[in-house]
Every structure is written in C-alpha cells, then in structure tokens.
Design a protein around this motif. Structure first.
Motif, PDB file in Angstrom:
ATOM      1  N   ALA A   1     -22.138  12.705 -49.350  1.00 20.77           N
ATOM      2  CA  ALA A   1     -21.913  13.672 -50.269  1.00 20.77           C
ATOM      3  C   ALA A   1     -20.725  14.507 -49.872  1.00 20.77           C
ATOM      4  O   ALA A   1     -19.777  14.467 -50.752  1.00 20.77           O
ATOM      5  N   ALA A   2     -20.625  15.069 -48.709  1.00 18.41           N
ATOM      6  CA  ALA A   2     -19.574  15.750 -48.256  1.00 18.41           C
ATOM      7  C   ALA A   2     -18.271  15.248 -48.060  1.00 18.41           C
ATOM      8  O   ALA A   2     -17.554  15.813 -48.459  1.00 18.41           O
ATOM      9  N   ALA A   3     -18.296  13.985 -47.614  1.00 21.22           N
ATOM     10  CA  ALA A   3     -17.059  13.395 -47.569  1.00 21.22           C
ATOM     11  C   ALA A   3     -16.585  12.813 -48.874  1.00 21.22           C
ATOM     12  O   ALA A   3     -15.474  12.909 -49.270  1.00 21.22           O
ATOM     13  N   ARG A   4     -17.373  12.721 -49.900  1.00 22.70           N
ATOM     14  CA  ARG A   4     -16.942  12.322 -51.239  1.00 22.70           C
ATOM     15  C   ARG A   4     -16.485  13.699 -51.715  1.00 22.70           C
ATOM     16  O   ARG A   4     -15.391  13.650 -52.580  1.00 22.70           O
ATOM     17  N   TYR A   5     -16.954  14.903 -51.696  1.00 18.58           N
ATOM     18  CA  TYR A   5     -16.572  16.064 -52.075  1.00 18.58           C
ATOM     19  C   TYR A   5     -15.264  16.169 -51.436  1.00 18.58           C
ATOM     20  O   TYR A   5     -14.292  16.731 -52.111  1.00 18.58           O
TER      21      TYR A   5
ATOM     22  N   GLY B   1     -16.869  17.766 -60.689  1.00 17.69           N
ATOM     23  CA  GLY B   1     -15.906  18.492 -61.266  1.00 17.69           C
ATOM     24  C   GLY B   1     -14.982  19.505 -60.055  1.00 17.69           C
ATOM     25  O   GLY B   1     -14.315  20.300 -60.291  1.00 17.69           O
ATOM     26  N   ALA B   2     -15.953  19.610 -58.834  1.00 15.62           N
ATOM     27  CA  ALA B   2     -15.346  20.666 -57.872  1.00 15.62           C
ATOM     28  C   ALA B   2     -14.466  19.842 -57.057  1.00 15.62           C
ATOM     29  O   ALA B   2     -14.908  18.927 -56.436  1.00 15.62           O
ATOM     30  N   THR B   3     -13.273  20.283 -56.967  1.00 15.83           N
ATOM     31  CA  THR B   3     -12.208  19.586 -56.004  1.00 15.83           C
ATOM     32  C   THR B   3     -11.580  20.315 -55.030  1.00 15.83           C
ATOM     33  O   THR B   3     -10.365  20.140 -54.743  1.00 15.83           O
ATOM     34  N   GLY B   4     -12.057  21.581 -54.743  1.00 18.74           N
ATOM     35  CA  GLY B   4     -11.229  22.502 -54.145  1.00 18.74           C
ATOM     36  C   GLY B   4     -10.624  22.131 -52.735  1.00 18.74           C
ATOM     37  O   GLY B   4      -9.596  22.465 -52.384  1.00 18.74           O
TER      38      GLY B   4
ATOM     39  N   GLU C   1     -18.020  26.534 -54.145  1.00 15.91           N
ATOM     40  CA  GLU C   1     -16.753  26.131 -53.347  1.00 15.91           C
ATOM     41  C   GLU C   1     -16.482  27.113 -52.544  1.00 15.91           C
ATOM     42  O   GLU C   1     -16.805  28.604 -52.762  1.00 15.91           O
ATOM     43  N   TYR C   2     -15.192  27.068 -51.778  1.00 15.97           N
ATOM     44  CA  TYR C   2     -14.640  28.131 -50.952  1.00 15.97           C
ATOM     45  C   TYR C   2     -13.156  27.971 -50.778  1.00 15.97           C
ATOM     46  O   TYR C   2     -12.679  26.898 -50.804  1.00 15.97           O
TER      47      TYR C   2
END
Lengths: 425, 314
Positions: free
Chosen positions: A301-305, A312-315, A380-381
């Motif tokens: 999940a984290a790697a996908r992000y 929809g989050a692509t930061g 996100e950050y």
C-alpha cells in the motif's frame, strides 16, 4: 619569538615543544585563518550565515508556538527533519569510502586527501544531530537524553543506540582530523599509535551509524514499508554513492580555490566506488519493489501510494519519480568515462546522485512509512515553509562548519598555517 | 589563497599595528552575535513559561512522595494561573491483583461516536482539533479491512451494509512504544496501563512511529480549553492538561478506573457495546467475554498482545 620552558604537550606524548605552541594556541590561530579570505570567501560565508539565521529564527518560533507550524500531524508524525537526518547520517558514513582505500589498501594518493572525507563526516554528523534537535517538541528537556543524568533507555531503544554511535563517530573523526592537522602544523610526523587505531575504529563505526539508523525504522513491526531486512544494506549502498559524490564536489571546490594539486587517481577511485554502490543500491531497490508489487499484499500500500498515488492522493509521486530519474541519469553519466572527464558533466552527475538519494532516503522513505497510516488512513504531508527554512538553515550552518574545516586543512597543507616555534629535533 | 602571502593576522586581538582587518573582523563578530541574538529571540519569550522547578523536575518514578506532592501543587497553581480554574491533581496507584482489559461488541456498536466525545471531554483534549483517543471506523460488511474503512464519515448512523469499529490504545502487554522511547518517558504500569510522564517526554515522537494502532497523539501546540469546560478531576499520569510538545495517549481513564469507576467511553456508550474490568477476577464480565466469546485482537501477528478484545454476538 622566545622559546618558553619545555613542557609536554597534550598531543605530543614523547616530545617536548614550546608551551607557546600549545593546542589551544593552534586553535586560536586557526580561527584567524578561518576568518581571513578574499571577497568570494566572505560573500559565501555571509550567504551561509544569512540562511542559517533565517533557519534559527524559524526554529525559535517553532519552539515558542509549537510544532503546529510544521505540516506534520499525528498521521505523518515525522517529515522533512527526519528525512534530512537520515540523509546526513549516510553522508557521514560515506566519508569512510576514502578511509578504506587509504588505510586498508595503502593508496598513498588517497591518503593525502583522506582528511577531507573525515571533515565531511564531521559536518554531516553535525547536520544529522541538528536535524534531530529541531524535531524535538521539548528541546529544553534535552538533558533527559544524557546517560547518567537523564534516563537512557539503553539497550532497548534503537534511538539510544543511534545517539551513542553518532556521538562516538563525531568524537572519533574530530580526534583524527584535529590530531593530523596539529601534527602537520607543528611540522612533525604523526605518531601512528595516536591515530591509526582510531582510523580503523572509524571504518567499523561508519558502517554502524548507518546500520543503526536503518534499524530505527526497520525495527518497527507496525510500519510494513520500513519493516524489511534490506533497509540497512540499502542505506549503506546509497550512502556510498552520496558520500563520495559529495566529496568529489568538495575536492572540486578545493582545487579551484587553492593551488593544492593532486593526481586524478583518488577521484577515479571514488567514481569507481560510486558506480558499484549505485548498481547495488538500484538492484536492492528493484528487488524490494518486485517483492512488494508482485505479491501485491497489503504491504504494497505504501509503495503504491509512493510511486503511483492511492485513492486520488499523489503527493509523493513527483518526488519519487524525480529521484528515480536523477539516480538513473546520474548513474548513467558515472558509467560514461569519456563524458565524465568534462568537469561540468562530473559535477552534474554528482549533484544528480546527491539529490536523488536525498529524496529516496528522505521524502521517499520516511514519509511513505506513515502513508497510509497504521489504520490505513491516507493523510498527506508536504513540508511547511518553517520546515524548509529550518532545514536550509541546518544545511547552511553545516556547510559553514565544513568550509572552515576545509580552509584550515588547506592552510595547514600549504604550510600557510604552521608552527612558528623553532623546529625541535 | 597563495602560499606567498604573510601569515594571517590574529582574529579580533590584532597584535600588528595595522589592525584594520582585525577591526573589521571585530565589527563583523559583534554584528554576527547581535544577529544571532535577534534571530533566537522567540526562545526567550517561550522560556518565560518554563520555570526552573519544571526544568529540573525528575522522572515520575524517581520522585519521593513529598517531591510528588510539591509537583502536583505546582501544576495545580499553574492551571489556576493559566486557565483560572481550581483543579485537583491526583495520583491513584495500580491496585495489586488487578489487570485491566477491555472488550468491544462489534455486533451492537452503532458508530455514534459518543465514546470519542466522552473521551474528548473527560481527558481535557484540545477543543479546536476535537482530539480524542478513540477513532471510530466505518467498515464495510464482509470483512475486517481497514483499507475500506473510513474514520471521517459524516452522516447518520448506522448505515446499511456497514459496521463500526472504535480503535483506541490497545494497552499491549508487549508495547512497542515503550521499547522505542529513548528516555523511559512512557512505561507499563502493574495493572497493564501504558502511561506517559508528560513532564519527562522530550517529544521525539518515536513512540508514535512505533505504535501499530495509531493510539498516540502529539501536542502540536498547547491545548486550548475554555475554563468552564475543563475537567477539574485530573490524574498526573492521565487527564491533566498536557503541556505543548509532548506525547499523550489513552490511559483507560486510570484516574477513574483505579478508583472503582468505569472509563468515560464505557459510561457514554448508549448500546452497551463496551465491557471493561479486571481480567484476573474470575467472576468479572470481561473475563466471561474473553472466555466465552469468539474474540479477536487487532494485528495479532505483530506479537504486541493487546488487552483490547473485539467480538461479535452471533
């Protein structure tokens, strides 16, 4: 200058020298050298001081008003500061890649320059330490961390290990740099007994600082993105790219501002190291990504992000692809010996690899550890202006220290700064 | 930099008669020091709020009984000064033979968030952030998949096809947060509750990274609560108003539960989904649930051994 009665200097175990040439006096005269230079030097130092001041002010406001002025949150509780800390530890460990050829393989020409790597390590440790200090919510309680006075949760907490190894590495390198410079200043041959054991200790220690820093992350079972045995080897491999690349830049700057000459061979050795280390780093990264994406488990999940965005989050997507591109192009340049002979190409390759690894290890490793959160929420950050200012300030201050160290090394090397006492046999 | 130049003059205290450079350096050094002092000025404004006693205060577990009392009285006076409210800071100790445990019936939880609200009020949380130690997830029927869960829902509950899962500190028997802390500012008490000494924590947030349950919170700024809303019954290790820059967490309301009361979240639950008690007491309700229901714990594979059980009725 009159010679005062002979006393034993703290650093000259078997010789006697004039008291006037004591170590404090050496430091005092070094201060003179450190604050003298041409307009370019003053301009550079003023610029760094100005940036450091902006950072110091931003940090002071952060302490007063609370860390609410950062963009960190309970979901992403570490950000740019810890990212920069991680990179700094790697930079410090990378200095060892001059020490190993110089001392383990008796590379005479590298030996001449190895002190530069040690100076870079000192500045990088300073950068790491400051990056952690500014991340503390209560810096006034810093004394709680001091063993003996505070409460030091050693050996359980990996953070206590990190404090020990980082301070140890700083002490070792300060001793080596200080001793070698002082001996050269006095015009004496350094006594191997006083520094060679420390040099070998520093080799093991350099590996340990980055291993322990990786253990900080990979020891946490609740963060699957970090919880991988490959993390420490990956950290080391990337450190052996960013460290030598940074040292190449420092050597370049040294050559164009002084008339210190050396053969191209030490730089060639560093380039060889970068090639091999980067290949290892990219291979391990690929292996990591394959395991994550091919099995397609929740751990991905984290790697996908990070690489593609999620819900929809692509930061972080632009960050990581910038890093991948810079690392690949930088590595390709390092593998083209003819192109690399041009100074501009070499500088570009170094800068690309440094920035690529800064992102890969920082924003690309620390932040996705928190996204998605342990309960799979996506918050996100991106760093706040305060965080950028403080981080720039830390970089500027560390570069300031590095500039002074390098300037001293150059002055002692060129005998511009040397003992004025009569030489004693 | 050429080697032909004369030796550089000494800084500031120039011995040479031509001291122009030394004079300039002295000016530069003075200017530099003034600039640093100005840049760091916010620190002095902040330092006024930190007393010498607070700065030098020892770790909770090293305080002698009279020192503890002095600390509690000081904190009460601080609260009076800062918020204008009279509060009592108590320090109930773990009861021998008691190990607290919690269970939550997912079949009847309706996701009303009354528990989170009660926690918010009981534990003197910052009003603006609406902080609470409990996050309630709206989950999709057919599995327990947090990836499909949503903790920010804003609609009437319960929704068809959904069930609700409140998550708070699991009070692990093997707590990763305690291992992570570099200064022992957080530890596990004899009754199993993991606590934080808010006056010892340095705010590094390593525990927050280590916790697999998103149970820990950081005070990104000093909590703001209107005076009339402050809960005056405060425990030193639990619900007293936290300082800026330190970690906090659920303590199973130890200032209540060690006095024989139930946690605020349990009392607020309108459906009776929550069961709390002493797991060592063979006649307790919590013991009966754990022995007779098909319970499960979150992330069992991590080996944290939570004391917080979930179960279904049917």
């Amino acid at each position: 200058m009159s010679v005062s009665p002979h006393i034993t200097s703290p650093y000259g175990a078997h010789r006697t020298v004039g008291a006037v040439e004591s170590y404090p006096r050496f430091l005092w005269r070094s201060l003179g050298v450190a604050t003298d230079g041409n307009w370019l030097f003053y301009g550079w130092m003023t610029l760094l001081t100005a940036i450091a001041l902006v950072g110091a002010n931003a940090w002071a406001v952060q302490v007063r008003d609370g860390m609410i002025v950062t963009n960190m949150s309970d979901h992403v509780s570490w950000g740019l500061y810890i990212a920069n800390f991680t990179f700094g530890v790697g930079l410090a460990a990378g200095g060892v890649m001059m020490v190993i050829p110089a001392y383990l393989y008796d590379d005479e020409e590298m030996h001449e320059l190895v002190i530069i790597g040690e100076a870079v390590a000192v500045a990088a440790i300073l950068m790491s330490t400051l990056s952690v200090v500014v991340d503390l919510g209560r810096p006034d309680r810093f004394w709680h961390l001091i063993p003996g006075i505070g409460k030091f949760n050693w050996p359980m907490s990996m953070l206590t290990w990190d404090i020990l190894v980082l301070n140890g590495y700083l002490a070792i390198n300060l001793h080596i740099v200080g001793y070698l410079l002082y001996m050269r200043y006095l015009g004496r041959k350094p006594n191997p007994r006083w520094y060679v054991p420390f040099v070998f200790l520093s080799i093991i220690w350099a590996i340990s600082i980055h291993t322990v820093t990786a253990f900080l992350y990979c020891g946490l079972g609740g963060r699957p993105f970090w919880n991988t045995a490959l993390l420490a080897p990956r950290f080391l491999a990337s450190a052996f790219v960013s460290g030598p690349a940074f040292i190449l830049l420092v050597l370049r700057a040294l050559r164009s501002t002084t008339n210190w000459e050396w053969s191209p061979r030490p730089a060639q050795t560093l380039i060889q190291i970068i090639r091999v280390a980067m290949a290892a780093n990219l291979l391990m990264l690929f292996s990591e990504l394959f395991t994550l994406f091919y099995t397609g488990s929740g751990h991905a999940a984290a790697a996908r992000y990070l690489f593609f965005g999620s819900h929809g989050a692509t930061g972080l997507v632009p960050w990581i692809w910038t890093a991948v591109t810079l690392n690949l192009v930088g590595t390709a340049l390092f593998c083209m010996p003819h192109a690399l002979e041009r100074g501009s190409v070499r500088i570009a390759a170094c800068i690309m690899c440094i920035i690529g690894i800064w992102i890969e290890k920082g924003m690309g490793l620390v932040v996705p550890g928190f996204i998605p959160s342990t309960l799979h929420e996506i918050v996100e950050y991106s760093p706040s202006p305060t965080e950028w200012k403080v981080t720039a300030g830390i970089w500027a201050f560390s570069m300031l220290v590095l500039t002074v160290l390098i300037k001293l090394i150059a002055a002692v090397h060129s005998r511009r700064l040397h003992s004025t006492a009569p030489h004693l046999p | 930099m050429s080697s032909g130049q004369p030796l550089p003059s000494l800084p500031i205290l120039d011995q040479e008669p031509t001291g122009r450079r030394g004079f300039l350096k002295a000016c530069g050094a003075t200017l530099g020091l003034a600039a640093w002092a100005t840049a760091l000025k916010p620190l002095t404004e902040w330092a006024q709020d930190v007393s010498v006693e607070e700065f030098l205060q020892k770790h909770y577990r090293e305080l002698k009984p009279d020192e503890k009392q002095a600390v509690f009285r000081r904190l009460e006076a601080d609260c009076k000064q800062d918020h204008g409210v009279d509060v009592t800071i108590s320090d109930p100790q773990a009861i021998p033979g008691v190990q607290f445990a919690y269970a939550l019936n997912l079949s009847i939880c309706i996701g009303c968030r009354k528990c989170a609200e009660a926690c918010h009020i009981e534990n003197n949380h910052d009003r603006a952030t609406n902080n609470s130690y409990i996050r309630v997830f709206e989950m999709v029927m057919g599995g327990i998949d947090f990836e499909k869960g949503d903790a920010t829902y804003d609609h009437p509950v319960p929704q068809p096809g959904k069930f609700y899962m409140p998550v708070q500190c699991q009070q692990c028997e093997n707590p990763p947060c305690v291992t992570a802390c570099p200064i022992e500012a957080t530890w596990q008490e004899k009754d199993g509750i993991v606590v934080v000494d808010y006056n010892w924590c340095i705010g590094c947030r390593y525990c927050e990274a280590a916790c697999p349950y998103h149970a820990r919170r950081f005070n990104w700024e000093a909590p703001q609560i209107p005076a009339e809303e402050i809960n005056p019954d405060q425990g030193y290790l639990s619900n007293r108003i936290r300082p800026q820059g330190v970690m906090e967490k659920c303590t199973f309301c130890l200032h209540r539960t060690r006095e024989g009361k139930m946690p605020a979240c349990l009392e607020a639950c309108p459906t009776g989904a929550r069961v709390f008690g002493n797991i060592l007491d063979p006649h307790s309700e919590i013991r009966w649930v754990v022995e007779n229901k098909r319970t499960f714990v979150l992330k069992e594979e991590l080996g944290t051994k939570p004391r917080f059980y979930y179960f279904f009725d049917e």
